[in-house]
Each structure stands twice: as structure tokens, then as C-alpha cells.
Design a protein around this motif. Structure first.
Motif, mmCIF file in Angstrom:
data_model
loop_
_atom_site.group_PDB
_atom_site.id
_atom_site.type_symbol
_atom_site.label_atom_id
_atom_site.label_comp_id
_atom_site.label_asym_id
_atom_site.label_seq_id
_atom_site.Cartn_x
_atom_site.Cartn_y
_atom_site.Cartn_z
ATOM 1 N N MET A 174 12.525 15.162 -15.982
ATOM 2 C CA MET A 174 12.322 16.399 -16.745
ATOM 3 C C MET A 174 12.731 16.254 -18.215
ATOM 4 N N ASN A 175 13.509 15.196 -18.531
ATOM 5 C CA ASN A 175 13.966 15.037 -19.909
ATOM 6 C C ASN A 175 12.986 14.154 -20.690
ATOM 7 N N LYS A 176 12.434 14.711 -21.763
ATOM 8 C CA LYS A 176 11.380 14.017 -22.517
ATOM 9 C C LYS A 176 11.903 12.724 -23.158
ATOM 10 N N GLU A 177 13.131 12.812 -23.696
ATOM 11 C CA GLU A 177 13.676 11.629 -24.372
ATOM 12 C C GLU A 177 13.813 10.461 -23.387
ATOM 13 N N CYS A 178 14.254 10.780 -22.164
ATOM 14 C CA CYS A 178 14.369 9.738 -21.128
ATOM 15 C C CYS A 178 12.987 9.167 -20.806
ATOM 16 N N CYS A 179 11.988 10.048 -20.731
ATOM 17 C CA CYS A 179 10.622 9.572 -20.437
ATOM 18 C C CYS A 179 10.161 8.616 -21.534
ATOM 19 N N ASP A 180 10.461 8.959 -22.795
ATOM 20 C CA ASP A 180 10.034 8.095 -23.910
ATOM 21 C C ASP A 180 10.674 6.710 -23.786
ATOM 22 N N ILE A 181 11.955 6.684 -23.407
ATOM 23 C CA ILE A 181 12.634 5.379 -23.253
ATOM 24 C C ILE A 181 11.943 4.558 -22.156
ATOM 25 N N GLN A 182 11.632 5.205 -21.030
ATOM 26 C CA GLN A 182 10.984 4.473 -19.926
ATOM 27 C C GLN A 182 9.611 3.948 -20.331
ATOM 28 N N GLU A 183 8.842 4.801 -21.038
ATOM 29 C CA GLU A 183 7.499 4.374 -21.497
ATOM 30 C C GLU A 183 7.630 3.153 -22.407
ATOM 31 N N ARG A 184 8.626 3.234 -23.283
ATOM 32 C CA ARG A 184 8.818 2.153 -24.242
ATOM 33 C C ARG A 184 9.125 0.833 -23.521
ATOM 34 N N ASP A 236 0.830 -1.211 0.000
ATOM 35 C CA ASP A 236 0.000 0.000 0.000
ATOM 36 C C ASP A 236 0.867 1.265 0.000
ATOM 37 N N LYS A 237 2.083 1.136 -0.493
ATOM 38 C CA LYS A 237 3.004 2.290 -0.485
ATOM 39 C C LYS A 237 3.289 2.795 -1.894
ATOM 40 N N GLN A 238 3.654 4.076 -1.959
ATOM 41 C CA GLN A 238 4.061 4.656 -3.252
ATOM 42 C C GLN A 238 5.562 4.962 -3.221
ATOM 43 N N VAL A 239 6.249 4.451 -4.232
ATOM 44 C CA VAL A 239 7.686 4.717 -4.384
ATOM 45 C C VAL A 239 7.847 5.797 -5.448
ATOM 46 N N LEU A 240 8.626 6.820 -5.145
ATOM 47 C CA LEU A 240 8.897 7.878 -6.126
ATOM 48 C C LEU A 240 10.394 7.911 -6.427
ATOM 49 N N ASP A 241 10.745 7.872 -7.710
ATOM 50 C CA ASP A 241 12.143 8.086 -8.078
ATOM 51 C C ASP A 241 12.256 9.487 -8.670
ATOM 52 N N VAL A 242 13.045 10.325 -8.021
ATOM 53 C CA VAL A 242 13.187 11.725 -8.459
ATOM 54 C C VAL A 242 14.236 11.770 -9.572
ATOM 55 N N GLY A 243 13.794 12.075 -10.778
ATOM 56 C CA GLY A 243 14.707 12.081 -11.936
ATOM 57 C C GLY A 243 14.970 10.644 -12.350
ATOM 58 N N SER A 244 13.968 10.017 -12.993
ATOM 59 C CA SER A 244 14.057 8.552 -13.167
ATOM 60 C C SER A 244 14.891 8.134 -14.378
ATOM 61 N N ARG A 245 15.294 9.096 -15.195
ATOM 62 C CA ARG A 245 16.252 8.866 -16.295
ATOM 63 C C ARG A 245 15.941 7.683 -17.218
ATOM 64 N N LEU A 246 16.655 6.533 -17.078
ATOM 65 C CA LEU A 246 16.384 5.371 -17.939
ATOM 66 C C LEU A 246 15.389 4.422 -17.273
ATOM 67 N N GLY A 247 15.064 4.706 -16.002
ATOM 68 C CA GLY A 247 14.051 3.902 -15.301
ATOM 69 C C GLY A 247 14.621 2.814 -14.397
ATOM 70 N N ALA A 248 15.948 2.804 -14.197
ATOM 71 C CA ALA A 248 16.587 1.718 -13.431
ATOM 72 C C ALA A 248 15.908 1.459 -12.082
ATOM 73 N N VAL A 249 15.634 2.521 -11.335
ATOM 74 C CA VAL A 249 15.039 2.355 -9.998
ATOM 75 C C VAL A 249 13.595 1.854 -10.116
ATOM 76 N N LEU A 250 12.887 2.358 -11.136
ATOM 77 C CA LEU A 250 11.481 1.959 -11.306
ATOM 78 C C LEU A 250 11.378 0.457 -11.572
ATOM 79 N N TYR A 251 12.242 -0.043 -12.467
ATOM 80 C CA TYR A 251 12.187 -1.479 -12.775
ATOM 81 C C TYR A 251 12.640 -2.285 -11.555
ATOM 82 N N GLY A 252 13.613 -1.751 -10.808
ATOM 83 C CA GLY A 252 14.072 -2.419 -9.575
ATOM 84 C C GLY A 252 12.905 -2.545 -8.606
#
Ligand SMILES: C[S@@+](CC[C@H](N)C(=O)[O-])C[C@H]1O[C@@H](n2cnc3c(N)ncnc32)[C@H](O)[C@@H]1O
Length: 311
Positions: free
Chosen positions: A187-197, A156-172
């Protein structure tokens, strides 16, 4: 396993056991014949399976970004304050730890794709070691955060990664924990696109994991609603004044009792920014919550991640 491999395993164990005294050996014998040894073994196998998922993601990302691991759309400059103020573009080199672990880095050096040393004043033997920097959290550090530092149950917790870049922490967080909500703000759109992908390609549950393209300073609600806030060093991506602004913003919006995980000690970060007096009493360092997993980590892992609770 063949007879020969079994002998090999015995050889390796004997090598280790021969360095132990009688009491230590006694403890190891008890552990091996206990129930917890079987449990530890199962946990280790599950860690290896999760790590494989992250490794595959890393392989996919390697094909999407340049070898140097920095994108044209990024503005990365060495910090002018703090413990990395001596880093320059000449004496350092970026190797993304999420994409390349220590074994792969050694292989890159062996292949000559990465240089470990540079000449400090040409034409001499006065060489210096290149500072290897990573803008991502390694798979190992993710395991340490989610399987050792944080509480086991994050449903029931929310994890936030500040500046998630390539998403390493999110996938972890996704593969190593049961966190109910995992959010990356980048804040970088290109990094966000990579994570979404990656999230789509690996069919991750989008009710559990998401990326927000924004400056963290615009996301007070997300910060306030998060129970675990992960902050890998930001100082290559912003100037000292904005960095100070971000810590003041965190102090204002992170709720009491939340955990904050940083890749550098907060004592060092705040001292570098001249904010020790202002912020040091806001947080206190805390102990690991999953000590039953200490067998999977070494003392070196301790030095990569620090956990605090917001007072
Ligand atoms: C060191 S990287 C961290 C990567 C990731 N958290 C990890 O540990 O793998 C820092 C990231 O923070 C992002 N960033 C820096 N300042 C930011 C801000 N104010 N808001 C959102 N993202 C920011 C940068 O674009 C960069 O991708």
C-alpha cells in the motif's frame, strides 16, 4: 587451498567429530561417502550463489533508504494487541533483517551504531535489552520457506507477498524457487517504487515478478488466484480492527488447498486479535515438503516461519 588451510579444516572437523558417539560417527561417514553428500554440496553452493544475489540487492537498498529502515511516508506504530503489545518506541529499535544479517548486526553493535541495551531508570545499572524488530523477511527465512517448507516445483504456481515493503520475499521467491508468478501487493507507494527499481536494476523477468500498489483489501482476484500467500506480521502497520478485517477477507478469498506462510504462529496471531474461534478451523499446520534439504537448516529456522494449508 594451502596445506595450512587443509589442516585448519581437519582441525575443525575433528573438533566436531570428537563430540559424536560411534553410531553418530558411523552415520556421518556413510553420508560423506554417499551420493547424497555430493548432491547436498551442490545444493549448498547453489544456495550460496542465490544468497549472493539477495545480498547485492540488500546493498543497493541500503543506499536508497535511511539507516533506520523506515520511510517518512510510512506510519509505523507498535501494536496494541498480541505478543508485541509490550513494544514501545523507547524499548525497541528497527533493524531490517533483509538488509542486516546477524553478523552485520553484531558489527553495528561493535561500532556503536546500534545499542543493544537501554537504561530503564537512568543513573543505575538496571539496564534492559532493546527489542530488535524487523519489518522484512531475512535471506535465511526466505531460503527456509522456498528450499524447505514449500514444494520444490512451483512453476505453475503464483506466490503472493501481502505487504511486500522492500521486496525481500519477492526476491527470495525469484532466486530460491522456480515460481512462475511472483506478486507483491504493497500500500505504500515509496516502497513500491523501491521494489520496481530493484526489479529493473537487476534485470528480473517482469513476466515472472511484479508489484501492485494497492491495499490488499482491493485485490480479491490476486488473493484468489494465488497458491502461496505469505504474510509477515502486519500489526505495526494497521490497527487491530483492520487487521481482523484482513483475516476475514483472506478467509473469504483464499482458495482451498493454498499454502499460507506466516512469520508468527497463527495460534498467537488469532488469539491476540480475539479471533481464535472464528478462524482456527479454517487452516491446518503442515509439514515441510523438501525434507531432503533439512541438512541446510537448524531448529532455530523452525521458529521463524509457519506453514498452513487452507482447508
Ligand atoms: C512487516 S512488513 C512486511 C514486509 C515483507 N512482506 C517482508 O516480509 O519482507 C508489512 C508491510 O505491509 C504493508 N501493508 C500493511 N497493510 C497493508 C494492506 N492493507 N495492503 C497492502 N500492504 C499493506 C506495509 O506498508 C508494510 O510495508
Amino acid at each position: 587451498m594451502s596445506e595450512e588451510s587443509i589442516i585448519n579444516v581437519k582441525y575443525r572437523l575433528i573438533e566436531i567429530f570428537s563430540a559424536l558417539n560411534i553410531e553418530e560417527l558411523d552415520q556421518i561417514e556413510k553420508w560423506i561417502s554417499s551420493h547424497s553428500f555430493k548432491k547436498d554440496l551442490e545444493t549448498k553452493k547453489s544456495l550460496i550463489r542465490s544468497e549472493k544475489c539477495l545480498k547485492n540487492i540488500g546493498k543497493t537498498i541500503k543506499k536508497l533508504i535511511p539507516f533506520e529502515g523506515e520511510l517518512d511516508s510510512e506510519n509505523i506504530t507498535p501494536p496494541t494487541v498480541g505478543d508485541q503489545a509490550d513494544v514501545t518506541t523507547k524499548n525497541s529499535c528497527h533493524v531490517d533483517e533483509f538488509l542486516y544479517d546477524d553478523i552485520e548486526v553484531d558489527e553495528l553493535i561493535r561500532q556503536g551504531k546500534l545499542k543493544r541495551f537501554y537504561c530503564a531508570d537512568c543513573n543505575s545499572r538496571n539496564i534492559k535489552e532493546v527489542i530488535l524488530l524487523s519489518h522484512s523477511t531475512s535471506r535465511r527465512a526466505s531460503q527456509y520457506i522456498f528450499k524447505y517448507l514449500l514444494p520444490k516445483d512451483l512453476e505453475d504456481k503464483q506466490v503472493l507477498d501481502v505487504g511486500s515493503r522492500l521486496g525481500a520475499v519477492l526476491y527470495g521467491a525469484y532466486y530460491f524457487s522456480n515460481a512462475g508468478s511472483i506478486v507483491g501487493v504493497e500500500m505504500n507507494k515509496e516502497c513500491c517504487d523501491i521494489q520496481e527499481r530493484i526489479i529493473n536494476q537487476y534485470s528480473m523477468d517482469v513476466d515472472r515478478i511484479r508489484v501492485v500498489h494497492a491495499d490488499i483489501l482491493e485485490c480479491s482476484d490476486i488473493v484468489h488466484n494465488s497458491d502461496i500467500i505469505i504474510v509477515n506480521t502486519l500489526d505495526h502497520f494497521l490497527d487491530a480492527e483492520k487487521h481482523r478485517e484482513i483475516w476475514r477477507f483472506f478467509k473469504k478469498h483464499i482458495k482451498r488447498g493454498s499454502y499460507m506462510i506466516t512469520s508468527r504462529s497463527m495460534v498467537e496471531t488469532l488469539a491476540g486479535l480475539g479471533m481464535s474461534e472464528e478462524l482456527i478451523d479454517w487452516i491446518s499446520i503442515c509439514r515441510s515438503n523438501q525434507t531432503e534439504n533439512e541438512v541446510f537448516f537448524s531448529t532455530e529456522d523452525n521458529e521463524e516461519s509457519f506453514m498452513y494449508v487452507v482447508k
